[in-house]
Design an enzyme around this catalytic site. Structure first.
Site, PDB file in Angstrom:
ATOM      1  N   HIS A  35       0.889  -1.111  -0.454  1.00  0.00           N
ATOM      2  CA  HIS A  35       0.142   0.303   0.017  1.00  0.00           C
ATOM      3  C   HIS A  35       0.687   1.119   0.018  1.00  0.00           C
ATOM      4  O   HIS A  35       0.346   2.216  -0.767  1.00  0.00           O
ATOM      5  CB  HIS A  35      -0.842  -0.007   1.242  1.00  0.00           C
ATOM      6  CG  HIS A  35      -1.829  -1.155   1.397  1.00  0.00           C
ATOM      7  ND1 HIS A  35      -1.613  -2.100   2.209  1.00  0.00           N
ATOM      8  CD2 HIS A  35      -3.114  -1.193   0.419  1.00  0.00           C
ATOM      9  CE1 HIS A  35      -2.924  -2.698   2.270  1.00  0.00           C
ATOM     10  NE2 HIS A  35      -3.531  -2.733   1.416  1.00  0.00           N
ATOM     11  N   GLY A 149      -2.783  -0.885  -7.039  1.00  0.00           N
ATOM     12  CA  GLY A 149      -2.199  -2.198  -7.263  1.00  0.00           C
ATOM     13  C   GLY A 149      -1.901  -2.913  -8.298  1.00  0.00           C
ATOM     14  O   GLY A 149      -3.362  -4.072  -8.652  1.00  0.00           O
ATOM     15  N   GLN A 155      -8.715  -6.971 -10.591  1.00  0.00           N
ATOM     16  CA  GLN A 155      -9.570  -6.008 -10.508  1.00  0.00           C
ATOM     17  C   GLN A 155      -9.229  -4.534 -10.859  1.00  0.00           C
ATOM     18  O   GLN A 155      -9.750  -3.730 -11.508  1.00  0.00           O
ATOM     19  CB  GLN A 155      -9.379  -5.684  -8.850  1.00  0.00           C
ATOM     20  CG  GLN A 155      -9.400  -4.353  -8.535  1.00  0.00           C
ATOM     21  CD  GLN A 155      -9.479  -4.522  -6.699  1.00  0.00           C
ATOM     22  OE1 GLN A 155      -9.985  -4.647  -5.980  1.00  0.00           O
ATOM     23  NE2 GLN A 155      -8.298  -3.667  -6.304  1.00  0.00           N
ATOM     24  N   VAL A 178       4.529  -5.278  -5.052  1.00  0.00           N
ATOM     25  CA  VAL A 178       5.218  -5.095  -3.602  1.00  0.00           C
ATOM     26  C   VAL A 178       5.827  -7.052  -3.120  1.00  0.00           C
ATOM     27  O   VAL A 178       4.369  -7.260  -2.760  1.00  0.00           O
ATOM     28  CB  VAL A 178       4.912  -4.164  -2.830  1.00  0.00           C
ATOM     29  CG1 VAL A 178       6.938  -4.186  -1.742  1.00  0.00           C
ATOM     30  CG2 VAL A 178       5.580  -3.010  -3.456  1.00  0.00           C
ATOM     31  N   SER A 187       0.728  -9.053   1.598  1.00  0.00           N
ATOM     32  CA  SER A 187      -1.091  -9.580   0.917  1.00  0.00           C
ATOM     33  C   SER A 187      -1.757  -8.982   2.360  1.00  0.00           C
ATOM     34  O   SER A 187      -0.979  -9.432   3.996  1.00  0.00           O
ATOM     35  CB  SER A 187      -1.042  -9.923   0.430  1.00  0.00           C
ATOM     36  OG  SER A 187      -3.183 -10.499   1.399  1.00  0.00           O
TER      37      SER A 187
HETATM   38  P1  AMP Z   1      -6.639  -4.090  -0.453  1.00  0.00           P
HETATM   39  O1  AMP Z   1      -6.166  -3.190   1.029  1.00  0.00           O
HETATM   40  O2  AMP Z   1      -5.960  -5.406  -0.394  1.00  0.00           O
HETATM   41  O3  AMP Z   1      -7.738  -3.758  -0.846  1.00  0.00           O
HETATM   42  O4  AMP Z   1      -5.717  -3.541  -1.493  1.00  0.00           O
HETATM   43  C1  AMP Z   1      -5.746  -1.301  -1.599  1.00  0.00           C
HETATM   44  C2  AMP Z   1      -4.625  -1.451  -2.996  1.00  0.00           C
HETATM   45  O5  AMP Z   1      -3.283  -1.841  -2.656  1.00  0.00           O
HETATM   46  C3  AMP Z   1      -4.788  -1.830  -3.834  1.00  0.00           C
HETATM   47  O6  AMP Z   1      -4.754  -1.782  -5.683  1.00  0.00           O
HETATM   48  C4  AMP Z   1      -4.254  -3.151  -4.028  1.00  0.00           C
HETATM   49  O7  AMP Z   1      -3.957  -3.893  -5.552  1.00  0.00           O
HETATM   50  C5  AMP Z   1      -3.006  -2.638  -3.710  1.00  0.00           C
HETATM   51  N1  AMP Z   1      -2.284  -3.817  -2.905  1.00  0.00           N
HETATM   52  C6  AMP Z   1      -2.605  -4.678  -2.593  1.00  0.00           C
HETATM   53  N2  AMP Z   1      -1.495  -5.268  -1.794  1.00  0.00           N
HETATM   54  C7  AMP Z   1      -0.137  -5.019  -2.915  1.00  0.00           C
HETATM   55  C8  AMP Z   1       1.047  -5.246  -3.177  1.00  0.00           C
HETATM   56  N3  AMP Z   1       1.625  -6.075  -2.624  1.00  0.00           N
HETATM   57  N4  AMP Z   1       1.585  -4.452  -3.922  1.00  0.00           N
HETATM   58  C9  AMP Z   1       1.343  -3.495  -4.221  1.00  0.00           C
HETATM   59  N5  AMP Z   1      -0.019  -2.776  -4.384  1.00  0.00           N
HETATM   60  C10 AMP Z   1      -0.550  -3.797  -3.350  1.00  0.00           C
END
Ligand code: AMP
Length: 284
Positions: A35, A149, A155, A178, A187
């Site tokens: 994030h 991401g 998505q 990342v 994650s």
């Molecule tokens: P989330 O909080 O899981 O809904 O993710 C919020 C945003 O962070 C989304 O655009 C995800 O794709 C991105 N994101 C989550 N994990 C990663 C990661 N390991 N690397 C880059 N972006 C990420």
């Protein structure tokens, strides 16, 4: 950094900052370096356009199925706000669910082509929830740009399609995944893994990466041979149950029948115990 807990404070903030374009980073919190890499990218883009960075932290109930982990999803708000502050976010919108959804709401934003396969097949309704909340966040925050991401590759494709088909005047930026030192994609759900599952979880990325290298070198000449290679490599993850592995066109997400002009993307999801992990790689 301003913390905006509801739509009223958000509207006041927007009218006070009316003349500056915004770069939006939507999240569900439980923030990690994945994030914060999006915040950093948003900061760079904001500098380029003379704008500000707005993040949202909202665990969106409509994208979880009843049996999924909505209640258990981690919500460390104070630590999340500290990370936002440290990465130059200007404002964070942190609504509660009843702020976002009227009890008798009856409108859903639904994408009907890209969201039926892959994660959409195993999580029916998930992308309706994603499209609806992202459309609402776009309308509420009115950004010039939004950063997502590549970790959630489907998505990202679905959101690009929604922006195209509904004419949202917003540029969508996809940012690279990342990873941990052992290449496991960061994650918020990795905390659910037992130590044995955590030890095997990087096999998902390794199997994807060796398959992608085989395709790039020409050793794996067809999608079918690539699938056989992936399944053999993933068999080392004895604690895992594969949900799907697909080789698709990177922009349409259609399964590839051969390797030709299209840009292939390899996507997979697997359960380690109850925890569902997803990952994807390009073929370069
Ligand atoms: P989330 O909080 O899981 O809904 O993710 C919020 C945003 O962070 C989304 O655009 C995800 O794709 C991105 N994101 C989550 N994990 C990663 C990661 N390991 N690397 C880059 N972006 C990420």
């Amino acid at each position: 950094m301003d913390v905006l807990p509801d739509k009223t404070t958000l509207r006041h903030w927007l009218s006070a900052h009316r003349d500056r374009p915004r770069v939006l980073v939507p999240t569900m919190g439980a923030l990690h370096r994945g994030h914060t890499s999006l915040f950093d990218r948003a900061r760079t883009e904001a500098g380029r356009i003379g704008g500000e960075v707005i993040a949202t932290i909202f665990v969106n109930p409509t994208q979880f199925a009843p049996h999924e982990d909505f209640d258990a999803y981690p919500r460390p708000l104070e630590a999340d706000l500290a990370l936002c502050r440290a990465h130059g976010v200007d404002a964070v919108f942190t609504p509660v669910a009843h702020e976002m959804y009227a009890p008798d709401r009856s409108i859903t934003v639904s994408e009907s082509r890209l969201s039926t396969t892959l994660c959409g097949a195993s999580r029916p309704g998930h992308f309706d929830g994603v499209c609806t909340v992202v459309a609402k966040l776009f309308l509420l925050t009115q950004p010039a740009l939004a950063v997502f991401g590549e970790k959630d590759f489907q998505q990202l494709a679905v959101i690009r399609r929604m922006v195209r088909d509904l004419d949202f005047p917003i540029g969508i930026i996809g940012a690279p995944t990342v990873r941990e030192e052992d290449r496991l994609a960061l994650s918020s759900r990795n905390v659910y893994l037992s130590s044995e599952e955590r030890a095997q979880a990087p096999i998902l990325q390794r199997a994807l990466a060796t398959t992608a290298r085989g395709i790039a070198s020409g050793d794996l000449a067809t999608p079918e041979t690539a699938r056989v290679h992936f399944l053999a490599a993933f068999a080392d993850a004895t604690l895992a149950r594969l949900d799907y592995f697909e080789i698709v066109d990177a922009s349409t997400l259609e399964p590839l029948q051969s390797f030709g002009a299209n840009e292939p993307r390899l996507l997979a999801a697997a359960f380690f115990g109850k925890t569902r992990l997803i990952d994807n790689v390009e073929v370069s």
